[in-house]
Design a protein around this motif. Structure first.
Motif, PDB file in Angstrom:
ATOM      1  N   VAL B 332      30.482  23.983  27.337  1.00 12.30           N
ATOM      2  CA  VAL B 332      29.861  23.939  28.673  1.00 12.30           C
ATOM      3  C   VAL B 332      29.235  25.553  29.592  1.00 12.30           C
ATOM      4  O   VAL B 332      29.760  26.322  28.949  1.00 12.30           O
ATOM      5  CB  VAL B 332      31.267  23.510  29.800  1.00 12.30           C
ATOM      6  CG1 VAL B 332      30.559  23.612  31.005  1.00 12.30           C
ATOM      7  CG2 VAL B 332      31.190  22.250  29.837  1.00 12.30           C
ATOM      8  N   GLU B 335      25.624  24.451  31.995  1.00 11.34           N
ATOM      9  CA  GLU B 335      25.849  23.558  32.120  1.00 11.34           C
ATOM     10  C   GLU B 335      26.615  22.779  30.712  1.00 11.34           C
ATOM     11  O   GLU B 335      26.168  23.554  29.562  1.00 11.34           O
ATOM     12  CB  GLU B 335      24.400  22.525  32.921  1.00 11.34           C
ATOM     13  CG  GLU B 335      23.987  22.520  31.931  1.00 11.34           C
ATOM     14  CD  GLU B 335      22.409  21.349  31.711  1.00 11.34           C
ATOM     15  OE1 GLU B 335      22.620  20.460  31.203  1.00 11.34           O
ATOM     16  OE2 GLU B 335      21.113  22.717  32.727  1.00 11.34           O
ATOM     17  N   LYS B 364      33.475  26.566  36.573  1.00 11.65           N
ATOM     18  CA  LYS B 364      33.543  25.206  36.079  1.00 11.65           C
ATOM     19  C   LYS B 364      34.526  24.769  35.849  1.00 11.65           C
ATOM     20  O   LYS B 364      35.385  26.414  35.415  1.00 11.65           O
ATOM     21  CB  LYS B 364      32.808  24.637  35.728  1.00 11.65           C
ATOM     22  CG  LYS B 364      31.574  24.409  36.037  1.00 11.65           C
ATOM     23  CD  LYS B 364      29.641  24.181  35.096  1.00 11.65           C
ATOM     24  CE  LYS B 364      28.492  24.412  35.462  1.00 11.65           C
ATOM     25  NZ  LYS B 364      28.376  25.640  35.253  1.00 11.65           N
ATOM     26  N   PHE B 368      34.453  19.113  33.152  1.00 13.63           N
ATOM     27  CA  PHE B 368      32.511  19.602  33.023  1.00 13.63           C
ATOM     28  C   PHE B 368      32.755  18.723  32.226  1.00 13.63           C
ATOM     29  O   PHE B 368      31.490  18.130  31.374  1.00 13.63           O
ATOM     30  CB  PHE B 368      32.910  20.748  33.257  1.00 13.63           C
ATOM     31  CG  PHE B 368      31.389  20.231  33.898  1.00 13.63           C
ATOM     32  CD1 PHE B 368      30.650  20.330  35.038  1.00 13.63           C
ATOM     33  CD2 PHE B 368      30.510  20.800  33.149  1.00 13.63           C
ATOM     34  CE1 PHE B 368      29.976  20.279  36.162  1.00 13.63           C
ATOM     35  CE2 PHE B 368      28.765  20.880  34.259  1.00 13.63           C
ATOM     36  CZ  PHE B 368      28.693  20.029  35.199  1.00 13.63           C
TER      37      PHE B 368
END
Lengths: 667, 450
Positions: B332, B335, B364, B368
């Motif tokens: 990650v 994204e 994040k 994720f």
């Protein structure tokens, strides 16, 4: 860049010559230069360098503290600088005799933690020869020979150093001419700089010495009369006075006395200083004959560059506990001393009724012509001619208290009158110098011999220190009047001068007072320590510490000595090894003849293994495998075998030799 | 206060940078001596130090004046490869053209890097490794933090080299060395040629702008071949661009054309050989497919532990490239990403390039990455997880993989001895999952034990 031969040694000798430390410099130079011919080198680790650097820093700190005690002024720095080549010599010594040519410079910093120092270094190593060379030149300059030898020597040695570091791109002629220009510019520059410094210090000298109130000239006192603006006063504590239990100290401590006034300056004419001799203990000095009913005060003060005037109460006849080298007293009662240290403390015994100054002369009655008009005008206003001296004193005092005020700020300046006349006739406001000078001249015109005295007023009791403190701004001037066969202090300055001064002082002075107290206590401690046995034992302790550190570092287990021949083979090789090698290589030669050639990159073991795989029918290969094992053991596992058992090892070697011989015979 | 210290460091480092350009080592000694002699020589009556001061001052002044007369015009071309690897010295060529009428001797040449000074945010957010063990002063001033950040941002070091004699109007080829120290992009801005004055104290220099950049790939470890148990899995829909051409199915054999076969399955070479249409027969693809899950969740922008994790990922991925299998690299960044390599799909270069420019994910959570894993989980035979810590979300992921019958190798990096012992007792290997703890500083040894 490599150091040219003898340059470092010459610099060290130059340092010894300039500072007259031959005895130290010569051995250092010899030891450092001898490294070129001495073939042995020691394998010092980074830790050893660190330890030696710490040793140098300990010596430096010790020297710093010692010089601070002995020489309590900023000039100790020159003494310190003078000894630095000796302090850092151990570091240079181990660099010169070490396998490594560079030193990790991080080891020179005490404040770096061990973690930082132990990290692998990249770009932190340096050869200390050139920095040491520069240090030697700097230290040599403290010799202060005041002749051309220093500049010439420094120039020549720097030229040699620069020559070896020059850029080859330029011709020698260019280089030489530039160097000569630099040398000449430097030479002219140093003359100019010295003259500039002399001019500036001459110009500023008077100003600075007066404003600090510390340094008083016993021959001449330039007053601040006639200056316009606010008088700058320092709050610094310069004296501490402790009277005997439950007694008040004398209000005035006299520093110097003058007898001739001319245009705002008081002069001591023909002071005739006489050298006084101490008692056998070297600390007790007699200024006059001992009397009954005396009082005693302890005074703590500082000298400037080990010299200065003593601040004494009127009628001081004896001084105790003052270990100075020389004491002189002039006929006006000014006492000049020369000591070994700047911090002094002494006990003064005095009797107010005593007068030890010389009797008055006609100079003590003289009035300058320029002031005559104003003085006469005031005298006629007062109408006191023909009265008794005690009445005169009373009237004069009352006149000043009633009509004059104390002020630190001078605003007006008259073009046709002297500053003193302006004070008497126009402004009627000023500081103590005006009052003392006017009084002295007025008394003189009335036929009473008078002198001008400067010193300090003792009036501030510090609850923090439990003793009286005297600040620079407590400096005071008063008149000495000769009445009834003795000199008496006569102070006509309005009594509110103290409160005026106090109001002008900074509110934050307690911070500097606290700092002053701390340094005072520290000086006292050092002084007490220096005189006691503790100090001697302390010195011994430091010596023991240094020896311990030296021993710890030079422990033979930690450092390996290498000769030049073995320097390239740093691993611990032994003379027997070539024999061993040749023994096995007999076999290799034999195999070579048989057509089994070992490529140079192939280790013996894999070669044998390869032969075995390629030609398993060859019987001798099997024997060779165990032989190679043994050879490897003796050849590479020496550290263990040597250290564990020498005899075992020898037996192994003979076994190995016999194996080889038998193999050669067999095949 | 920290901001003032930061600005001070900025100022000092720019001063140091220009001093390094101007002063030679001898010049530095002269300058330091000049300062000291200036201080000690203040009182010209007490010592003769002021004489040293005036001499050194005039020498340095002459040097500085002389450096004003440096007429040298040149051009240079740098021949730089696309990549270099951390720890491996990179040698490359530079062609210098002397555009003057004179032969130029005793010149030095060095590379200029783009300004490596960190910004204030980076400075306050990134502590130096084991900063808590340093002394009070180092901790509060953050000098080592500054040093580390500048070196991290510069990514490499390069030494100045002495140029050979440059003949007039000729080109000379020289070899320069750069030592990459960190992964990332090295930005070179230009070249500087310097000449010191006759005393060798002060440099005159000419800088030309020659901007170029170079990608530094992560450090690679030697890893033993890793055999994860697990069978080949059916790759539904095939693998686009994998070894076989067409609709991504694996080639099986050739057979004669039957009506209805698509035209693009005709094997033209065989038709030419046998004289009748032959088509390729293909089967669905079965591959061994592994996932490499790289944990990038770190609070700091630059951290040693993440660097090591990336190095391990790169080393493992490099090792897998030689095997006939597919590898999904999952991580990650902005994204969640999944890149597939192997069997002709992408190249090692491509993967190392991705890893070289990978940064920490600071905004994040670990969760994720889960959707990416779930998406691919049916295709996977095995999985390697490289974790920067061991906590509940990571544990859940490993348990999930276990529940799906995927054999997993979990590598957990740590730099704390206490954590190491604690984890060692807590983690239990079974037939599907095996755990390995890797201690920073001993990673190579630990990897060889796999």
């Amino acid at each position: 860049m490599k150091m040219p031969m003898f340059l470092l040694g010459t610099a060290v000798i130059f340092w010894g010559w300039q500072t007259k430390l031959w005895i130290v410099a010569l051995p250092i130079a010899i030891v450092l230069e001898a490294a070129r011919w001495f073939s042995s080198r020691w394998d010092f680790s980074d830790n050893d360098f660190r330890r030696i650097a710490n040793l140098c820093l300990i010596i430096l700190c010790g020297l710093l503290i010692y010089l601070l005690i002995v020489n309590r002024s900023i000039y100790f720095i020159y003494n310190l600088l003078k000894w630095l080549p000796l302090v850092f010599f151990p570091l240079l010594l181990i660099q010169a005799y070490s396998v490594k040519e560079n030193v990790d410079i991080r080891s020179l910093f005490f404040f770096l933690d061990n973690k930082t120092k132990k990290e692998p270094h990249n770009g932190f190593t340096a050869n200390l020869n050139y920095p040491y060379f520069a240090l030697c030149l700097l230290s040599a300059s403290t010799g202060n020979t005041r002749d051309i030898s220093f500049y010439a020597g420094m120039f020549l040695m720097s030229a040699v150093a620069l020559f070896y570091g020059r850029t080859k791109r330029f011709s020698l002629i260019t280089w030489c001419s530039l160097l000569l220009i630099a040398g000449s510019m430097g030479f002219i520059g140093q003359i100019g700089l010295h003259q500039l410094h002399s001019a500036v210090s001459n110009y500023m000298g008077e100003l600075l010495s007066n404003s600090s109130g510390q340094e008083t000239d016993f021959l001449k006192k330039q007053t601040k009369m006639g200056e316009i603006g606010l008088l700058k006063q320092s709050n610094e504590i310069i004296l501490r006075v402790t009277p005997e239990a439950k007694q008040t100290p004398p209000r005035l401590l006299r520093e110097a006395t003058y007898n001739k006034y001319t245009s705002s300056t008081w002069i001591a004419l023909n002071p005739n200083f006489a050298v006084l001799q101490p008692e056998s203990n070297g600390k007790t000095w007699h200024l006059g004959s001992k009397t009954e009913n005396s009082s005693m005060i302890n005074i703590f003060a500082t000298l400037q560059k080990n010299q200065g005037l003593l601040r004494l109460a009127d009628g001081t006849f004896q001084i105790n506990e003052l270990p100075v080298i020389k004491m002189e007293k002039n006929k006006y009662g000014t006492v000049k001393v020369e000591g070994k240290v700047d911090f002094i403390a002494y006990q003064a015994y005095f009797n107010n009724t005593l007068s030890l100054d010389s009797p008055p002369t006609k100079d003590d009655l003289e009035i300058p012509k320029s002031e005559l008009f104003a003085i006469n005008k005031i005298i006629s206003q007062l109408d006191i001619k023909g009265k008794s001296p005690s009445q005169i004193l009373e009237l004069v005092d009352r006149f000043f208290q009633k009509n004059f005020s104390y002020s630190l700020n001078q605003t007006a300046k008259s073009n046709h009158l002297t500053p003193l006349s302006t004070f008497l006739l126009e402004t009627r406001s000023g500081h103590c110098e005006y009052f003392a000078t006017s009084t002295a001249l007025m008394l003189r015109s009335l036929g009473i011999p008078a002198r001008y005295a400067v010193g300090y007023s003792v009036h501030e009791f510090s609850p923090l220190e439990s003793q009286y403190i005297v600040r620079s701004r407590h400096a005071h001037a008063w008149t000495l009047a000769y009445i009834a066969g003795k000199w008496q202090a006569f102070d006509t300055t309005p009594a509110d001068w103290i409160s005026v001064e106090d109001n002008a002082a900074s509110q934050l002075s307690f911070i500097s007072d606290l700092w002053s107290l701390l340094t005072f206590k520290f000086s006292l401690l050092l002084r007490q320590g220096a005189g006691s046995y503790g100090w001697k034992y302390g010195g011994g302790l430091v010596l023991v510490l240094i020896i311990f550190l030296g021993w710890k570092f030079s422990s033979p287990k930690k450092i390996r000595r290498l000769t030049k021949t073995s320097k390239t083979f740093k691993s611990s090789q032994n003379n027997n090894i070539p024999d061993l090698v040749s023994e096995f290589y007999l076999i290799e030669d034999k195999l070579k003849k048989l057509g089994f050639i070992r490529p140079p990159s192939e280790p013996l073991k894999s070669w044998i293994k390869r032969l075995k795989n390629e030609q398993p029918e060859l019987a001798f290969i099997d024997d060779l495998e165990s032989l190679v094992e043994l050879y490897y053991h003796i050849r590479f596992d020496r550290e263990n075998s040597v250290s564990i058992q020498q005899s075992n090892n020898d037996a192994e070697k003979t076994r190995f030799k016999s194996f080889i011989q038998s193999w050669l015979k067999k095949y | 206060m920290t901001y003032i210290i930061y600005q001070l460091f900025r100022f000092i480092s720019s001063l140091e940078y220009s001093a390094k350009k101007r002063l030679t080592p001898n010049g530095l000694i002269v300058l330091i001596s000049l300062i000291f002699s200036g201080i000690f020589g203040l009182d010209t009556n007490e010592s003769m130090t002021y004489q040293i001061f005036t001499f050194l001052l005039s020498t340095l002044t002459i040097s500085i004046i002389y450096s004003r007369f440096f007429r040298f015009h040149y051009n240079a071309v740098r021949i730089l490869p696309r990549f270099a690897t951390v720890g491996i010295t990179l040698k490359y060529r530079i062609i210098v053209q002397n555009k003057t009428n004179q032969t130029q001797n005793s010149l030095k040449l060095w590379e200029n890097f783009a300004d490596p000074r960190p910004n204030f945010k980076e400075f306050i957010e990134t502590p130096a490794p084991s900063e808590e063990q340093r002394n009070f002063l180092d901790k509060h001033l953050g000098y080592y933090r500054w040093l580390r950040l500048t070196s991290r941002k510069q990514c490499a070091t390069a030494k100045a080299i002495n140029l050979p004699s440059l003949a007039p109007h000729s080109k000379t080829e020289i070899v320069l060395e750069i030592k990459p120290t960190h992964r990332g992009v090295i930005r070179l801005t230009g070249l500087t040629v310097a000449r010191s004055d006759p005393f060798g104290l002060w440099n005159a220099y000419k800088t030309i702008s020659l901007p170029q950049s170079l990608l530094i790939l992560p450090k690679l470890y030697h890893v033993p071949p890793i055999q994860l148990p697990g069978s080949r899995r059916y790759q539904s829909g095939g693998i686009a661009l994998a070894s076989s051409v067409g609709d991504s199915e694996e080639f099986r054999s050739l057979r004669e054309y039957r009506p209805g076969d698509p035209l693009r399955k005709i094997h033209w070479k065989s038709w030419a050989k046998v004289g009748k249409p032959i088509v390729k027969e293909e089967q669905d693809e079965f591959f061994v497919r592994h996932a490499l899950i790289l944990d990038t969740f770190q609070t700091q922008k630059y951290s040693e532990i993440l660097e090591e994790a990336i190095s391990i990922a790169a080393s493992l991925a490099g090792e897998f490239q030689t095997q006939e299998s597919l590898l999904d690299l999952m991580f990650v960044a902005q994204e969640a990403y999944c890149f597939t390599f192997g069997r002709g799909l992408n190249s090692t270069d491509k993967m190392l390039e991705i890893l070289a420019s990978l940064g920490a994910c600071r905004d994040k959570d670990f969760e994720f990455i889960i959707p990416v894993v779930i998406e691919k989980v049916s295709l996977l035979s095995g999985c390697i997880c490289i974790f920067l810590c061991w906590d509940e979300p990571r544990k859940r992921l490993v348990n999930y993989l276990k529940s799906r019958g995927i054999s997993t190798l979990v590598l957990i990096l740590t730099n704390k001895e206490s954590q190491l012992k604690e984890l060692d007792s807590r983690l239990i290997n079974d037939e599907l999952t095996s755990f390995h703890l890797l201690k920073l500083g001993k990673i190579q040894e630990e990897l060889m034990k796999l």
